[in-house]
Design an enzyme around this catalytic site. Sequence first.
Site, PDB file in Angstrom:
ATOM      1  CG  ASN A  86      32.393  -0.947  57.311  1.00 37.42           C
ATOM      2  OD1 ASN A  86      32.149  -1.254  56.150  1.00 37.42           O
ATOM      3  ND2 ASN A  86      33.400  -0.171  57.645  1.00 37.42           N
TER       4      ASN A  86
ATOM      5  CG  ASP B 142      35.458  -2.841  55.129  1.00 33.43           C
ATOM      6  OD1 ASP B 142      36.619  -3.268  55.013  1.00 33.43           O
ATOM      7  OD2 ASP B 142      35.027  -1.869  54.501  1.00 33.43           O
TER       8      ASP B 142
ATOM      9  CE  LYS C  78      32.694   3.017  56.487  1.00 33.10           C
ATOM     10  NZ  LYS C  78      33.290   3.740  55.397  1.00 33.10           N
TER      11      LYS C  78
ATOM     12  CG  ASP D 102      36.230   2.581  58.154  1.00 32.93           C
ATOM     13  OD1 ASP D 102      35.784   3.703  58.488  1.00 32.93           O
ATOM     14  OD2 ASP D 102      36.176   2.166  56.985  1.00 32.93           O
TER      15      ASP D 102
ATOM     16  CB  THR E  63      34.437   6.893  57.633  1.00 33.25           C
ATOM     17  OG1 THR E  63      34.856   5.630  57.127  1.00 33.25           O
ATOM     18  CG2 THR E  63      33.478   7.547  56.666  1.00 33.25           C
TER      19      THR E  63
HETATM   20  P1  ADP Z   1      35.218  -3.110  50.832  1.00 30.79           P
HETATM   21  O1  ADP Z   1      35.877  -3.554  52.094  1.00 30.79           O
HETATM   22  O2  ADP Z   1      36.125  -3.243  49.668  1.00 30.79           O
HETATM   23  O3  ADP Z   1      34.551  -1.776  50.934  1.00 30.79           O
HETATM   24  P2  ADP Z   1      33.010  -4.639  51.638  1.00 30.79           P
HETATM   25  O4  ADP Z   1      33.537  -5.783  52.398  1.00 30.79           O
HETATM   26  O5  ADP Z   1      32.513  -3.463  52.432  1.00 30.79           O
HETATM   27  O6  ADP Z   1      34.057  -4.162  50.581  1.00 30.79           O
HETATM   28  O7  ADP Z   1      31.832  -5.163  50.709  1.00 30.79           O
HETATM   29  C1  ADP Z   1      31.124  -4.323  49.798  1.00 30.79           C
HETATM   30  C2  ADP Z   1      29.616  -4.574  49.935  1.00 30.79           C
HETATM   31  O8  ADP Z   1      29.318  -5.961  49.679  1.00 30.79           O
HETATM   32  C3  ADP Z   1      29.076  -4.321  51.345  1.00 30.79           C
HETATM   33  O9  ADP Z   1      28.738  -2.976  51.517  1.00 30.79           O
HETATM   34  C4  ADP Z   1      27.874  -5.232  51.402  1.00 30.79           C
HETATM   35  O10 ADP Z   1      26.748  -4.623  50.813  1.00 30.79           O
HETATM   36  C5  ADP Z   1      28.293  -6.409  50.544  1.00 30.79           C
HETATM   37  N1  ADP Z   1      28.828  -7.485  51.411  1.00 30.79           N
HETATM   38  C6  ADP Z   1      30.101  -7.617  51.874  1.00 30.79           C
HETATM   39  N2  ADP Z   1      30.253  -8.701  52.627  1.00 30.79           N
HETATM   40  C7  ADP Z   1      29.031  -9.289  52.676  1.00 30.79           C
HETATM   41  C8  ADP Z   1      28.518 -10.479  53.325  1.00 30.79           C
HETATM   42  N3  ADP Z   1      29.323 -11.252  54.068  1.00 30.79           N
HETATM   43  N4  ADP Z   1      27.211 -10.788  53.142  1.00 30.79           N
HETATM   44  C9  ADP Z   1      26.420  -9.979  52.392  1.00 30.79           C
HETATM   45  N5  ADP Z   1      26.819  -8.862  51.764  1.00 30.79           N
HETATM   46  C10 ADP Z   1      28.115  -8.505  51.889  1.00 30.79           C
END
Ligand code: ADP
Length: 391
Positions: free
Chosen positions: A146, A159, A143, A141, A181
């Site tokens: 991520n 992610d 993109k 995934d 996606t």
């Molecule tokens: P999901 O996998 O459920 O979609 P994500 O891991 O993509 O959740 O996290 C959602 C949002 O949180 C991301 O789009 C990002 O903006 C923020 N985020 C996630 N991990 C981090 C990190 N390690 N540091 C800073 N921001 C983060």
Amino acid sequence: MEAVEGEKKGGVVLQGRYEIGRVLGRGNFGRVHVARDLRTGKSVAMKVVTKEKVVRAGMVEQIMREIGVMKRVSHPNIVELHEVMATRTKIYLALELVRGGELFGRIVRLGRVREDVARHYFRQLISAVDFCHSRGVYHRDLKPENLLLDEAGNLKVVDFGLSALADHARADGLLHTLCGTPGYTAPEVLRDKGYDGAKADLWSCGVILYVLLAGSLPFADDNIVTMYRKVQRGDYRCPTWLSTDARRLIPRLLDPNPSTRITVPQLVETPWFTKTSISKPISIEPPAADPAPAPACAAQEEGEKDEPETLNAFHLISLSEGFDLSPLFEGDSANGRREGGMLVAPSVLVVDVKKDGGDTLEYRSFCSEQLRPALQDIVWAATDPPGTAAV
Ligand code: ADP
């Protein structure tokens, strides 16, 4: 374990160790907060996953896989997973905090990025992807959403929720799960006849490169069926302003035929990839200072009352070895009731640790420098050959 969640200066403290702050982003199963590790004073990103949402969505395996994969890969361009904690209703992932925002936001702001800037990000992306592939992990995934940027302008892949492991391939050696996606997914994944995870990731890298350089998606259409047709045919146009080298490389990545699509070893030899960059893009805005931790965290808002529990050594072993993360979804996770490993007595479990792939030197140093020291309080006898821990 004792109940240790409490209040500190108006903020919620998780397990007496993490002071939970503002919301950074929202994921599919909960929020991601800034949190301060009170032992080190350092900030982390605390991803809060609500178990019920995961179970309801039928994605227990997916989230467990994500945790397992993140434990398996450690690379400067991959967000590091520091610690996993679980309560009866939630899982907390303490992740490396990445402060520069999403690469996607940067593209949206700038429209597109200069070729040397794109090259900097793309090289880091390929470095992370190649590292994952060498560990038998396929992201599936990839993109811009991520891909996060740190303060120095370095790219960090996040992610791994959809990632697959090589050992999930069927007898034909191919992966068969439809995921990803629309717009970034390789044609062979959409055809659902089995695909090579490495080649599929390279297609997504090609779409990301195109988006960086062109500021738009190569395959876009209001009608999803038309868009999929374009993907199948590799029907897109390269903007005229791209350099000749970029215009030669993109079709090799966005080749609808996975067997002729460029591989990583070929890619890293291409003129566009090897070209010396003029400047390094470190123009990420300074991060907003972490405000005092907000009084609300997901746990508190949603009535979280139960006790956070750091994973014990058994869980950590399962995280890094067999991906048996079932304790995360069990209320009573420390009673030794699990498959894999040999239950000797309710509190004693024999765990045989073996390397089934990867670098031997790295494995040995992991055993001697990390695994054994981490287990010293509970190792009952450790006179076996290197790599076998009796717990
Ligand atoms: P999901 O996998 O459920 O979609 P994500 O891991 O993509 O959740 O996290 C959602 C949002 O949180 C991301 O789009 C990002 O903006 C923020 N985020 C996630 N991990 C981090 C990190 N390690 N540091 C800073 N921001 C983060």
